[in-house]
Design a protein around this motif. Structure first.
Motif, PDB file in Angstrom:
ATOM      1  N   GLY A   1      -8.043 -26.953  51.670  1.00 35.49           N
ATOM      2  CA  GLY A   1      -7.101 -27.947  52.173  1.00 35.49           C
ATOM      3  C   GLY A   1      -7.631 -29.357  51.982  1.00 35.49           C
ATOM      4  O   GLY A   1      -6.886 -30.285  51.630  1.00 35.49           O
ATOM      5  N   LEU A   2      -8.920 -29.539  52.206  1.00 31.26           N
ATOM      6  CA  LEU A   2      -9.533 -30.853  52.006  1.00 31.26           C
ATOM      7  C   LEU A   2      -9.459 -31.250  50.538  1.00 31.26           C
ATOM      8  O   LEU A   2      -9.166 -32.421  50.214  1.00 31.26           O
ATOM      9  CB  LEU A   2     -10.995 -30.806  52.477  1.00 31.26           C
ATOM     10  CG  LEU A   2     -11.811 -32.100  52.307  1.00 31.26           C
ATOM     11  CD1 LEU A   2     -11.236 -33.213  53.167  1.00 31.26           C
ATOM     12  CD2 LEU A   2     -13.285 -31.863  52.670  1.00 31.26           C
TER      13      LEU A   2
ATOM     14  N   VAL B   1      -7.244 -30.405  48.393  1.00 33.04           N
ATOM     15  CA  VAL B   1      -5.858 -30.745  48.048  1.00 33.04           C
ATOM     16  C   VAL B   1      -5.453 -32.072  48.676  1.00 33.04           C
ATOM     17  O   VAL B   1      -4.870 -32.954  48.016  1.00 33.04           O
ATOM     18  CB  VAL B   1      -4.911 -29.617  48.507  1.00 33.04           C
ATOM     19  CG1 VAL B   1      -3.450 -30.044  48.364  1.00 33.04           C
ATOM     20  CG2 VAL B   1      -5.176 -28.345  47.718  1.00 33.04           C
ATOM     21  N   GLU B   2      -5.740 -32.257  49.968  1.00 32.96           N
ATOM     22  CA  GLU B   2      -5.270 -33.433  50.706  1.00 32.96           C
ATOM     23  C   GLU B   2      -6.117 -34.677  50.401  1.00 32.96           C
ATOM     24  O   GLU B   2      -5.606 -35.797  50.361  1.00 32.96           O
ATOM     25  CB  GLU B   2      -5.328 -33.158  52.218  1.00 32.96           C
ATOM     26  CG  GLU B   2      -4.433 -32.040  52.689  1.00 32.96           C
ATOM     27  CD  GLU B   2      -2.963 -32.447  52.722  1.00 32.96           C
ATOM     28  OE1 GLU B   2      -2.680 -33.663  52.695  1.00 32.96           O
ATOM     29  OE2 GLU B   2      -2.107 -31.543  52.780  1.00 32.96           O
ATOM     30  N   GLN B   3      -7.424 -34.490  50.206  1.00 29.82           N
ATOM     31  CA  GLN B   3      -8.319 -35.627  50.024  1.00 29.82           C
ATOM     32  C   GLN B   3      -9.302 -35.304  48.901  1.00 29.82           C
ATOM     33  O   GLN B   3     -10.491 -35.099  49.154  1.00 29.82           O
ATOM     34  CB  GLN B   3      -9.097 -35.929  51.321  1.00 29.82           C
ATOM     35  CG  GLN B   3      -8.231 -36.131  52.556  1.00 29.82           C
ATOM     36  CD  GLN B   3      -9.083 -36.341  53.802  1.00 29.82           C
ATOM     37  OE1 GLN B   3      -9.828 -37.314  53.893  1.00 29.82           O
ATOM     38  NE2 GLN B   3      -8.950 -35.424  54.751  1.00 29.82           N
ATOM     39  N   PRO B   4      -8.837 -35.269  47.638  1.00 27.55           N
ATOM     40  CA  PRO B   4      -9.702 -34.811  46.542  1.00 27.55           C
ATOM     41  C   PRO B   4     -10.976 -35.640  46.372  1.00 27.55           C
ATOM     42  O   PRO B   4     -12.050 -35.087  46.119  1.00 27.55           O
ATOM     43  CB  PRO B   4      -8.799 -34.901  45.311  1.00 27.55           C
ATOM     44  CG  PRO B   4      -7.630 -35.732  45.723  1.00 27.55           C
ATOM     45  CD  PRO B   4      -7.477 -35.555  47.194  1.00 27.55           C
ATOM     46  N   GLU B   5     -10.874 -36.959  46.504  1.00 24.10           N
ATOM     47  CA  GLU B   5     -12.071 -37.780  46.335  1.00 24.10           C
ATOM     48  C   GLU B   5     -13.081 -37.512  47.459  1.00 24.10           C
ATOM     49  O   GLU B   5     -14.287 -37.400  47.225  1.00 24.10           O
ATOM     50  CB  GLU B   5     -11.699 -39.267  46.309  1.00 24.10           C
ATOM     51  CG  GLU B   5     -10.908 -39.658  45.066  1.00 24.10           C
ATOM     52  CD  GLU B   5     -10.660 -41.162  45.015  1.00 24.10           C
ATOM     53  OE1 GLU B   5     -11.251 -41.888  45.853  1.00 24.10           O
ATOM     54  OE2 GLU B   5      -9.875 -41.597  44.147  1.00 24.10           O
ATOM     55  N   ARG B   6     -12.550 -37.430  48.695  1.00 26.90           N
ATOM     56  CA  ARG B   6     -13.438 -37.147  49.819  1.00 26.90           C
ATOM     57  C   ARG B   6     -14.045 -35.754  49.687  1.00 26.90           C
ATOM     58  O   ARG B   6     -15.208 -35.532  50.041  1.00 26.90           O
ATOM     59  CB  ARG B   6     -12.653 -37.271  51.139  1.00 26.90           C
ATOM     60  CG  ARG B   6     -13.502 -37.217  52.404  1.00 26.90           C
ATOM     61  CD  ARG B   6     -14.561 -38.331  52.431  1.00 26.90           C
ATOM     62  NE  ARG B   6     -14.016 -39.638  52.191  1.00 26.90           N
ATOM     63  CZ  ARG B   6     -13.470 -40.436  53.120  1.00 26.90           C
ATOM     64  NH1 ARG B   6     -13.447 -40.045  54.359  1.00 26.90           N
ATOM     65  NH2 ARG B   6     -12.998 -41.613  52.801  1.00 26.90           N
TER      66      ARG B   6
ATOM     67  N   VAL C   1      -9.555 -31.701  60.052  1.00 25.06           N
ATOM     68  CA  VAL C   1     -10.530 -32.259  59.114  1.00 25.06           C
ATOM     69  C   VAL C   1      -9.941 -32.335  57.709  1.00 25.06           C
ATOM     70  O   VAL C   1     -10.162 -33.308  56.972  1.00 25.06           O
ATOM     71  CB  VAL C   1     -11.811 -31.408  59.127  1.00 25.06           C
ATOM     72  CG1 VAL C   1     -12.722 -31.764  57.961  1.00 25.06           C
ATOM     73  CG2 VAL C   1     -12.547 -31.584  60.444  1.00 25.06           C
ATOM     74  N   ALA C   2      -9.210 -31.309  57.328  1.00 23.37           N
ATOM     75  CA  ALA C   2      -8.630 -31.293  55.983  1.00 23.37           C
ATOM     76  C   ALA C   2      -7.594 -32.398  55.793  1.00 23.37           C
ATOM     77  O   ALA C   2      -7.490 -32.986  54.709  1.00 23.37           O
ATOM     78  CB  ALA C   2      -7.993 -29.924  55.720  1.00 23.37           C
TER      79      ALA C   2
END
Length: 889
Positions: free
Chosen positions: A62-63, A65-70, A98-99
């Motif tokens: 999920g992370l 997908v939602e925040q690829p750079e992070r 978190v994701a």
């Protein structure tokens, strides 16, 4: 890169990592972490270590997908990745948070602790940023949940201890309350408040022991800025109602907290906020024991700090009164029993971590009860947290170090398990799941792993049940400790003088005055004695501080408390660093009470106790002093000692040790006045028998004989006076006469010389003053011709004397003649002969000479400076009046 066909398939590797391939593979592909044949091995390895690998994978994908750079930053930082995986693998809701939210995952980057002030400022800004209560509540909830994820990351990777985690969760709630109250108060009063408001944290918030999902228990106190202002209550209600509305609201970000003010006076029926005088009035008239117990954890957490401090000062005398009502301990125990009988407890049994047997409440109730009792005099115990209080109880000597350490370890484990259960779905629960899969997840979340055919849950449940059994045992030991009732009855005035910190706070002069008020003649000496045994941080000093209040309370009612306290000091110092006896006295009030009575009643008795290392066993085991020892038992013990010790020293040590046992039986009510006389008499007979047998053996050895039976003389010892009447008191002489008889065919003169040597040695072995003291003063002055006559005679010599020369008082003395040691047949024959001479014939009237003898004794033996009216033995109406009237000597 071409796939390596020698390696297991991707689906197999996913299954080995604890993942469901049918769910995991699509999630990895959607996140770009797998092409269907290959997978990011770093992520796969990290996920496989999670408590629930599938939930951890959904968090990390999920992370991505939602925040690829992070995600890429997290992927390349092993510690950051471990915290994200740990949170996602234990808590599905926090994993989703978190994701989705950059600041939530950012909070897991470092190990920074919660900053209460920063949280308060963030919350205040979130409230000020909108006039919409829904948006305000969502903003507060978001701050709370993101900070919770941060705490969980450190918790689940072992960076913080459970007490740090609980403290941080409480600090987070403090910050939220502070920021919300500040902003709302400003908004609703347009920046011009007319009322001071303080929030008092209660329960786990007050104790810095908050769970991930806890009620936030509070009470509110207010005060007008202007004393004449009558509207302060309305302003407080308006502000506090809005604060609770915002914190309790359900939002898209969840709820900030469930704030619960029902611990306030009158509960839900009472005013939401009160002034300090209103609280005091309620506490004085209507508050119940459980309400004062709840105040143990109270502390100011938000609002006006000075007002909160004054509220605490007003509450202290009610929580820690000078004298604790006798029924308080019983009431608290009854309350604990009612909790254990609740349906949810009986239904779940030991799966109920909080209220069940061996659970969290067992620890908390035991600690709080000890705190209520001892914290009245010892301010060092007035902590709000369970572990801090337990540590202080151990430091103060109120709880054994090992017991405190066991309780602390158990409490930490139980709270850690509770945290894991609540993190799973961010729901309040305290019950171990009953299905094996969830138990396996719980065990893994705590660091347990399967090994071979053994699942993770098996060692976890074994450890948990062991801890629960230990907690239950310690709870029973401490919560039902009988000494609590004793200490509860000790006024603070008596208890405080045993606590160095309290003495220092009150000052020497006040402490001396307090000792004198307790009945000590020399308050300065008493303070010196107390300081000598309570100062420092040794185990002994700590335990003394716990025992001393009960001992002081007993000492103040004894004839000589000053000497008693000095003797107690000597007893403590003589016990050395082990403190075993002191630990026993702490846990057994009857023994502590007995020590106080013994030491304060008789200096001699105190010296016996202090100087008899073995004698303390009789304090620790009441069974050893419950029954009297018979003459035969004592004889066997005395004779046994003579086989491996010097006769003179052995009999003195034996006599002192047994004398102490009799004193303890006497002062503990285990025997009567007559019983004391009989036991002392039996002890005297044992010492005489031992001394005579030993002397006979020595004389036989000197003559090269195999047995004392081969000696040319038989000897018997007969008791007279109080010894003959079995009425000895503690300082009585042993009045005796010796009789001997030559063996058949033996030279009479040689037999007589040997008899005199033997009886002389027997008397010296018991009567001589040595470094060990004396055993008994043996007095043979009642023999024919008194000190002028030979120490021993033959039976015929006695009869001749009684027939021709004995005075009436000598005939009277024969009434108490009886065999006590030596040749029983010889002694019995002399007693039989004496009976024929003890009673006057019809032609004689002994009354007149006996009256003259009695008058002479009273005149000569009452010291000149002593008022005859005060002489218990020889004065008018004294013991001799009873004895002479009855015909005794």
């Amino acid at each position: 890169m071409a796939p390596d066909h020698r390696r297991p398939s991707l689906r197999a590797r996913l299954a080995t990592a604890g993942l469901d391939p049918d769910r995991a593979l699509p999630a990895l592909q959607d996140a770009g972490l797998s092409d269907g044949t290959l997978v990011d091995e770093v992520v796969l390895a990290a996920v496989s270590e999670a408590a629930e690998p599938m939930d951890a994978l959904m968090c990390i994908t999920g992370l991505a997908v939602e925040q690829p750079e992070r995600y890429r930053e997290v992927r390349d930082d092993a510690a950051w990745l471990a915290r994200v995986i740990a949170v996602g693998g234990v808590s599905r809701p926090l994993g989703e948070l978190v994701a989705r939210f950059p600041d939530a995952v950012e909070g897991l980057r470092t190990l920074d602790a919660i900053d209460v002030t920063a949280i308060a400022d963030d919350v205040a800004r979130a409230v000020a940023a909108s006039d919409d209560p829904g948006e305000q509540a969502a903003g507060i909830a978001a701050i709370r949940r993101r900070a919770t994820a941060d705490i969980a990351g450190r918790d689940l990777t072992g960076a913080d201890t459970v007490e740090t985690v609980s403290g941080e969760l409480a600090g987070l709630a403090e910050g939220v309350l502070q920021g919300t109250l500040r902003a709302v108060h400003h908004q609703l009063t347009e920046g011009t408040p007319t009322t001071r408001i303080a929030v008092i944290g209660m329960g786990k918030l007050g104790g810095m022991e908050l769970n991930y999902v806890s009620d936030v228990d509070v009470v509110y106190v207010h005060e007008p800025l202007d004393a004449d202002d009558q509207g302060s209550g309305a302003e407080a209600r308006r502000v506090l109602s809005r604060v609770m509305e915002l914190l309790n609201a359900s939002t898209t970000m969840g709820r900030a907290y469930e704030v619960d003010p029902t611990l306030r006076p009158e509960g839900r029926s009472g005013a939401l906020s009160r002034t300090i005088p209103s609280f005091v009035a309620y506490w004085e008239q209507w508050a119940k024991t459980w309400e004062f117990q709840a105040l143990l954890k109270a502390r100011p957490v938000a609002g006006d700090v000075e007002l909160g401090r004054r509220w605490m000062e007003a509450a202290a005398p009610f929580v820690f009164p000078d004298e604790l009502e006798p029924g308080v301990i019983t009431e608290i125990r009854g309350m604990k029993a009612r909790i254990e009988a609740k349906p949810e407890v009986t239904r779940h049994g030991d799966r109920q971590l909080k209220l069940g047997p061996g659970g969290i409440r067992d620890v908390e109730f035991a600690v709080q009860l000890l705190q209520l009792v001892h914290g009245r005099a010892d301010r060092a115990l007035r902590h709000t947290g369970t572990l801090l209080t337990l540590e202080a109880l151990a430091e103060g000597g109120y709880v054994d170090d090992d017991d405190a350490a066991s309780f602390s370890r158990a409490y930490r484990l139980l709270r850690t398990v509770e945290h894991r259960l609540q993190l799973a779905h961010e729901r309040r629960t305290h019950t171990i799941p009953d299905d094996t899969e969830r138990q396996e997840w719980l065990a893994r979340s705590l660091g347990y792993r399967a090994s071979g055919d053994t699942s993770a849950r098996e060692p976890f449940l074994s450890d948990l049940h062991g801890v629960q059994a230990e907690v239950r045992q310690l709870h029973a030991k401490l919560f039902y400790r009988p000494l609590l009732e004793t200490y509860a009855s000790v006024p603070v005035a008596a208890a405080g003088v045993s606590v160095p910190g309290e003495v220092k706070a009150m000052g020497d002069a006040a402490a001396i005055e307090r000792f004198e008020a307790l009945g000590f003649a020399d308050g300065k000496a008493a303070l010196r004695d107390v300081r000598a045994i309570t100062g420092g941080v040794s185990r002994t000093a700590r335990t003394v501080r716990a025992v001393l209040p009960a001992v002081l309370q007993v000492l103040q009612d004894t004839p000589d408390p000053d000497t008693g306290l000095t003797s107690f000091r000597e007893l403590v110092e003589g016990q050395g660093p082990s403190g075993e006896l002191l630990g026993y006295l702490r846990d057994h009030p009857d023994a502590a009470d007995l020590v106080g009575r013994v030491l304060g009643t008789s200096r001699v008795a105190g010296e016996l106790l202090v100087r008899q290392p073995q004698g303390v066993d009789w304090l620790k085991d009441a069974k050893l002093r419950d029954e009297p020892r018979t003459r035969d038992q004592l004889v066997r013990m005395a004779v046994a000692r003579l086989h491996w010790q010097d006769t003179t020293a052995a009999l003195r040590r034996f006599k002192r040790l047994e004398l102490l046992r009799i004193v303890l039986r006497d002062l503990s009510g285990g025997t009567t006045v007559g019983g004391v006389g009989e036991e002392l008499t039996a002890l005297g007979e044992a010492c005489l028998t031992g001394a005579l047998r030993d002397e006979l053996r020595k004389q036989a050895r000197e003559r090269g004989l195999e047995s004392p039976d081969e000696l040319p003389v038989s000897i018997a010892i007969l008791g007279m006076g109080k010894f003959g009447g079995r009425e000895l008191h503690y300082v009585s002489d042993l009045d005796v006469v010796f009789v001997h008889e030559p063996a058949e065919g033996a030279d009479a003169q040689e037999a007589s010389r040997l008899a005199l040597r033997i009886v002389g040695n027997v008397m010296r072995s018991l009567s001589d003053i040595t470094a060990e003291g004396t055993a008994f003063e043996v007095d043979a002055d009642l023999r024919p011709e008194g000190k002028s006559g030979p120490l021993s005679r033959t039976p015929s010599s006695y009869e001749t004397y009684w027939e021709r020369w004995a005075e009436p008082w000598e005939h009277q003395a024969l009434l108490r003649l009886r065999f006590v040691a030596g040749d029983r047949d010889l002694g019995g024959r002399l007693v039989e002969a004496a009976r024929r001479h003890a009673y006057p014939t019809p032609e004689t009237d002994p009354a007149a000479p006996m009256r003259r003898m009695k008058a002479r004794l009273e005149k000569e033996r009452i010291p000149r400076r002593v008022d005859p009216q005060r002489h218990l033995k020889l004065g008018p109406g004294g013991l001799s009046d009873v004895e002479w009237r009855g015909g005794g000597g």
